[in-house]
Design a protein around this motif. Sequence first.
Motif, PDB file in Angstrom:
ATOM      1  N   HIS A 167      -9.596  13.304  -0.155  1.00  0.00           N
ATOM      2  CA  HIS A 167     -10.739  13.763  -0.945  1.00  0.00           C
ATOM      3  C   HIS A 167     -10.589  15.233  -1.283  1.00  0.00           C
TER       4      HIS A 167
ATOM      5  N   GLN B  39      -4.657   2.232  -6.697  1.00  0.00           N
ATOM      6  CA  GLN B  39      -5.194   2.281  -5.344  1.00  0.00           C
ATOM      7  C   GLN B  39      -6.052   3.521  -5.121  1.00  0.00           C
ATOM      8  N   THR B  40      -5.702   4.627  -5.753  1.00  0.00           N
ATOM      9  CA  THR B  40      -6.529   5.832  -5.637  1.00  0.00           C
ATOM     10  C   THR B  40      -7.905   5.589  -6.231  1.00  0.00           C
TER      11      THR B  40
ATOM     12  N   LEU C  88      -2.128   7.707  -0.149  1.00  0.00           N
ATOM     13  CA  LEU C  88      -3.037   8.151  -1.206  1.00  0.00           C
ATOM     14  C   LEU C  88      -3.492   9.587  -0.983  1.00  0.00           C
TER      15      LEU C  88
ATOM     16  N   GLU D 254       0.834  -1.200   0.000  1.00  0.00           N
ATOM     17  CA  GLU D 254       0.000   0.000   0.000  1.00  0.00           C
ATOM     18  C   GLU D 254       0.867   1.248   0.000  1.00  0.00           C
TER      19      GLU D 254
ATOM     20  N   ALA E 241      -9.408   2.785  -6.572  1.00  0.00           N
ATOM     21  CA  ALA E 241     -10.146   1.759  -5.841  1.00  0.00           C
ATOM     22  C   ALA E 241     -10.598   2.212  -4.464  1.00  0.00           C
ATOM     23  N   ARG E 242      -9.841   3.111  -3.823  1.00  0.00           N
ATOM     24  CA  ARG E 242     -10.099   3.384  -2.411  1.00  0.00           C
ATOM     25  C   ARG E 242     -10.467   4.820  -2.074  1.00  0.00           C
ATOM     26  N   VAL E 243     -10.202   5.751  -2.977  1.00  0.00           N
ATOM     27  CA  VAL E 243     -10.446   7.152  -2.631  1.00  0.00           C
ATOM     28  C   VAL E 243     -11.780   7.642  -3.166  1.00  0.00           C
TER      29      VAL E 243
END
Length: 332
Positions: free
Chosen positions: A80, A177-178, A77, A74, A180-182
């Motif tokens: 928002h 990852q951004t 990231l 990981e 998928a998760r942010v």
Amino acid sequence: MTASSTTQKLLSPEEIAVRAGEQLTFLHLPEAGVFAERALRLRELAAGHAMRDFLLFVAELAEAQHRALSAGTEVPLPTHEQVDAAARAGLPLLPAETWPRTAVWRESLRALLADLARRLLESPAKATVLQLAAASDEHLETQAGRLLTGVMLGLDLATAPLIAAGLQLHWVRLVRQTAARVAGPVAAFGRIDDPTACPCCGSRPVASLERLGSEGARYLACGLCAAQWHYVRVKCTHCQSTKGISLQNLVAADGSMPEAQPAVQAECCSECGHYLKLMHPVRDNGIEPLADDLATLTLDLLVSESGLQRHGVNLLLLFGEPDESPPPGREA
């Protein structure tokens, strides 16, 4: 094999209207198998190629990148608030030149290099790989900064592909990852004010290609994070002019075309004097932008003889003056 090029003039200098352009998927993010596909293509292209040894080395490097990406490390990231700010400003969310590089990218690079060294056996490159793995944090950061900002002075060209591999791994992780998760891919990454730059990281494209299944629409392929974004055809990827666009192809030494429809061409602009390769997967469905760019270096050399400059960049194969920087671990 090749000693000259031929220029194909297009019938119209105007943009080709992309049917229902707004309905096309604007952005394709890197898939989990991006490095594995690159390695496979490099091994295929290496057979009988004048750059066989180098292509096979880069294939080993891409396989090490794939194993590292599969490990699921990981990375920090964006928030928002950063997503919203970038969208409002029309800027890439993860700009390569200014996005903070935390220690995780250096740790991943060293692990990648150790993995690669174990598989190189008696390769002449093994010593260079191990030397870079033992380099100081300062050296790695300085070299990475020069690479990402296009500063050739003091850049160690021998280790630049290895540094680039670590940066590619890091930015592919960041983008995936951004998304998928942010905020999801649509909310996190969108159109930016500069249509010639990657909307994810702001880097220049390594090449352009007509994606299969997109009705011949042209996409630019990022050389860092491997994202692909829509860009209309017959339009310069440097100055955005629709005038003076032509395609150049490799020809055989006797002047004959090696194939009726070449899979890789150079799209040239007489308005600004730049070019970028255009790839046609419909003519060779194994095409992978970075791999096929490396394997068509001869086309770059021939086009550059006419005075044109390359717009895109391939971080795994850079050219410049002989390096005068100190060895890894000791910066001037």
